[in-house]
Design an enzyme around this catalytic site. Structure first.
Site, short mmCIF file in Angstrom:
data_model
loop_
_atom_site.label_atom_id
_atom_site.label_comp_id
_atom_site.label_asym_id
_atom_site.label_seq_id
_atom_site.Cartn_x
_atom_site.Cartn_y
_atom_site.Cartn_z
N LYS A 107 0.87 -1.18 0.00
CA LYS A 107 0.00 0.00 0.00
C LYS A 107 0.91 1.23 0.00
O LYS A 107 1.78 1.35 0.87
CB LYS A 107 -0.87 -0.04 1.27
CG LYS A 107 -2.03 0.91 1.26
CD LYS A 107 -3.03 0.47 2.33
CE LYS A 107 -4.12 1.49 2.56
NZ LYS A 107 -5.08 1.04 3.57
N ASP A 119 -2.07 10.47 -6.14
CA ASP A 119 -0.64 10.36 -6.47
C ASP A 119 -0.09 8.94 -6.29
O ASP A 119 1.09 8.69 -6.52
CB ASP A 119 0.18 11.35 -5.61
CG ASP A 119 0.03 11.11 -4.12
OD1 ASP A 119 -0.67 10.13 -3.74
OD2 ASP A 119 0.58 11.89 -3.32
N GLY A 120 -0.95 8.02 -5.84
CA GLY A 120 -0.50 6.63 -5.69
C GLY A 120 0.35 6.39 -4.46
O GLY A 120 0.91 5.30 -4.28
N ARG A 170 1.07 -5.46 3.46
CA ARG A 170 -0.12 -6.01 4.11
C ARG A 170 -0.28 -7.48 3.73
O ARG A 170 0.02 -7.88 2.61
CB ARG A 170 -1.32 -5.20 3.65
CG ARG A 170 -2.63 -5.66 4.19
CD ARG A 170 -3.63 -4.54 4.15
NE ARG A 170 -4.18 -4.35 2.81
CZ ARG A 170 -5.11 -3.44 2.53
NH1 ARG A 170 -5.55 -2.63 3.47
NH2 ARG A 170 -5.57 -3.31 1.32
N ASP A 251 -16.28 -1.36 -0.78
CA ASP A 251 -14.94 -1.80 -1.18
C ASP A 251 -14.08 -2.11 0.04
O ASP A 251 -12.98 -2.65 -0.11
CB ASP A 251 -14.25 -0.76 -2.08
CG ASP A 251 -14.21 0.61 -1.43
OD1 ASP A 251 -15.28 1.16 -1.13
OD2 ASP A 251 -13.10 1.12 -1.20
N ASN A 252 -14.56 -1.77 1.22
CA ASN A 252 -13.80 -2.07 2.43
C ASN A 252 -14.45 -3.19 3.24
O ASN A 252 -14.23 -3.30 4.44
CB ASN A 252 -13.65 -0.80 3.29
CG ASN A 252 -12.82 0.26 2.58
OD1 ASN A 252 -12.05 -0.05 1.67
ND2 ASN A 252 -12.96 1.50 2.99
P1 AMP Z 1 -9.28 3.82 0.80
O1 AMP Z 1 -9.76 5.04 1.48
O2 AMP Z 1 -7.85 3.46 1.13
O3 AMP Z 1 -10.21 2.66 0.95
O4 AMP Z 1 -9.23 4.20 -0.76
C1 AMP Z 1 -10.37 4.38 -1.56
C2 AMP Z 1 -9.96 4.40 -3.01
O5 AMP Z 1 -9.14 5.53 -3.30
C3 AMP Z 1 -9.15 3.18 -3.44
O6 AMP Z 1 -9.49 2.88 -4.76
C4 AMP Z 1 -7.73 3.69 -3.34
O7 AMP Z 1 -6.85 2.95 -4.15
C5 AMP Z 1 -7.88 5.13 -3.81
N1 AMP Z 1 -6.83 5.99 -3.27
C6 AMP Z 1 -6.69 6.41 -2.00
N2 AMP Z 1 -5.62 7.20 -1.86
C7 AMP Z 1 -5.04 7.31 -3.09
C8 AMP Z 1 -3.89 7.99 -3.61
N3 AMP Z 1 -3.11 8.74 -2.84
N4 AMP Z 1 -3.62 7.83 -4.91
C9 AMP Z 1 -4.39 7.08 -5.71
N5 AMP Z 1 -5.50 6.43 -5.28
C10 AMP Z 1 -5.82 6.53 -4.00
MG MG Z 2 -10.46 0.79 0.44
#
Ligand code: AMP
Ligand code: MG
Length: 522
Positions: A107, A119-120, A170, A251-252
């Site tokens: 992650k 920004d990934g 993870r 998605d979670n």
């Molecule tokens: P999460 O809040 O971690 O469950 O993320 C929700 C969605 O947003 C998922 O598809 C993540 O991959 C995407 N995401 C979260 N933070 C970033 C980031 N900094 N860059 C690209 N995608 C993100």
């Molecule tokens: Mg998620």
């Protein structure tokens, strides 16, 4: 070296795209989970070498690693969106010493096809936080993804303010989410190719998580029922320890039944069902008391994605899905009742003698007692964890079979005034416990205490502790407090001297928590 097995890439290519990883100025392991690496049979010397760090940070993906970003969709705060790993990648699968298959997943490993405007990358604080809380959940005995390592990358990323970036490694039984099924369903439009992909995903998930169901009369129905059963048990465990996930988007929610995607999660301190910590959860959709309903809602969304596979006749498919779904509320209620009975040392239903009229009245009395306790805890703003620790110590002190430490005895005395508001409730509870005891052998007193200790953690990741530990890591590179906290939370039911010395809340901790806010950190 690690030997990767990659079954996920046998699925249709719609489910993933190649992820390139990234190039960071440095890759340095700052936290590493030796015990987990050992369970997984991973070569620790290699992982802690510069080559290992290059792999774990996403800087060097070996030939046999899957190196993919997984596609999924999700209802985020109720709105449907196509998503996918926007800042993560699946390195591949490994087989543990016990022969179980796990995903190794990074992650914060750089942009992918699904990054949208992101920004990934991931910030150090939130990755350390996920590591700490997920390991604490594991210590609590709650199904969860685990954390193998956190690496620093030497980069700075822009969030509310500039932050150090990091990568979390993870470990999960899989990363298939309710949202993965929603994604497959959204592609179908009833066309044969995509319907086939959906079927493939379901078959894969059954083989991976519920292989015994492959031979069921209707494997898809059995699969749906099994996920419902696991999720009902999971959310009941969260409620039992006051864990608030914070972003229960579809998605979670994992098909494996593991707690996944730790973002703005936190543990409730002062008991109130409306407790919310996440700064973005303005309407309290994911409040503590809402979690069982939301998991139900997510399971209903999952059911919709399975309709086409459940039965050729749409009416029959709906009837099957409805029938399975109806079992969720009942399963949750059963777990909730059992868990809270265990927290109070009570038999959930019947006495061993099982005279049915007595069992029924016991069930009713126990339910009323639980409801009354929670109401009083809310009205008097009692700390959730501490209250149950107090009751556990109180019962241990009352019981003749227990030797109670002077420390525990002092704590009960010291906090008696705080819990005076429960005094008549305590009398009723002790009466019910005594009824149980008269029904059972004396040996049973020991069981009561053991049961209470096993369901009432003496320590949880207190918000103030977590913040303080993370702050020191991020600003001063000082991991001492963080590692101490990880250790303290490893065996939360131990009731050790060290744990008891921090089990009761002081005024400062209570005040800090009142204004506590958590952030996604995305
Ligand atoms: P999460 O809040 O971690 O469950 O993320 C929700 C969605 O947003 C998922 O598809 C993540 O991959 C995407 N995401 C979260 N933070 C970033 C980031 N900094 N860059 C690209 N995608 C993100
Ligand atoms: Mg998620």
């Amino acid at each position: 070296m690690i030997k990767f097995d990659n079954t996920y890439t046998n699925l249709s290519h719609v489910f993933y795209t190649k992820a390139p990883g990234h190039h960071t100025p440095i890759a340095e392991v700052v936290v590493f989970n030796n015990a987990l690496a050992d369970d997984l049979g991973l070569p620790q010397d290699f992982l802690l070498s510069p080559e290992g760090a290059a792999l774990l940070s996403g800087n060097a993906l070996p030939e046999d690693a899957a190196g993919i970003a997984m596609a999924y969709a999700g209802h985020q705060f109720g709105s449907f969106t196509m998503l996918g790993d926007g800042r993560a990648l699946l390195l591949g699968e490994v087989i543990s010493r016990e022969g179980r298959r796990y995903d190794l997943h990074l992650k914060g490993s750089g942009p992918t096809t699904y990054s949208r405007r992101g920004d990934g990358k991931a910030a150090m604080g939130p990755m350390l936080r996920e590591y700490l809380i997920s390991e604490a959940m594991h210590g609590l005995g709650i199904p969860t993804t685990r954390s193998l390592a956190v690496l620093r990358t030497g980069e700075w990323i822009q969030r509310e303010k500039l932050q150090r970036s990091a990568v979390l490694v993870r470990v999960a039984e899989s990363h298939i989410r309710v949202g993965t099924f929603q994604y497959a369903m959204a592609l179908t439009n009833h066309d044969a190719v995509h319907l086939n992909a959906l079927r493939q995903l379901a078959d894969y998930a059954i083989q991976r998580h519920y292989p015994h169901l492959a031979s069921a009369e209707n494997p898809i129905l059995a699969f749906y029922e099994a996920i419902i059963a696991r999720q009902a048990a999971l959310v009941a465990q969260w409620q039992q320890v006051g864990f608030i996930h914070g972003v229960l988007n579809t998605d979670n929610t994992a098909i494996s039944g593991e707690t996944i995607d730790y973002g703005p999660c936190a543990f409730m301190d002062t008991y109130h069902p409306d407790t919310v910590f996440s700064s973005i959860d303005q309407n309290g959709r994911y409040a503590y008391g809402q979690q069982p309903y939301i998991i139900g809602w997510n399971l209903a969304r999952l059911g919709e994605t399975l309709l086409l596979l459940l039965h050729d006749d749409p009416d029959q498919a709906h009837a099957l899905a409805d029938g399975a779904y109806k079992k969720y509320a009942e399963a949750y209620q059963k777990h909730h009742h059992e868990n809270f009975c265990h927290k109070l040392g009570l038999y959930p239903n019947a006495f061993p003698s099982n005279k049915s009229h007595e069992s029924e009245s016991h069930f009713k009395r126990a339910s009323a007692l639980i409801d009354d306790l929670l109401k009083r805890m809310r009205d008097h703003q009692l700390d959730f964890t501490e209250t149950f620790v107090y009751l556990t110590l109180l019962e241990a002190l009352r019981s003749e079979s227990e030797t109670v430490s002077a420390q525990a005895e002092n704590l009960v005395q010291q906090y008696a005034t705080r819990y005076a508001v429960l005094s008549d409730w305590i009398t009723t509870w002790q009466q019910l416990l005594s009824t149980q005891l008269s029904e059972n052998s004396l040996e049973y007193t020991k069981v009561v205490i053991q049961r209470m200790k096993a369901h009432n953690p003496c320590v949880i990741p207190r918000n103030a502790w977590v913040e303080e530990a993370l702050e020191r890591c991020v600003t001063a590179h000082d991991y001492t407090r963080y590692n101490e906290l990880l250790n303290l939370l490893k065996k939360p039911y131990a009731y050790s001297e060290e744990q008891l010395s921090v089990a009761f809340m002081n005024e400062k901790a209570v005040t800090t928590s009142k204004n506590y806010r958590t952030f996604c950190g995305t």
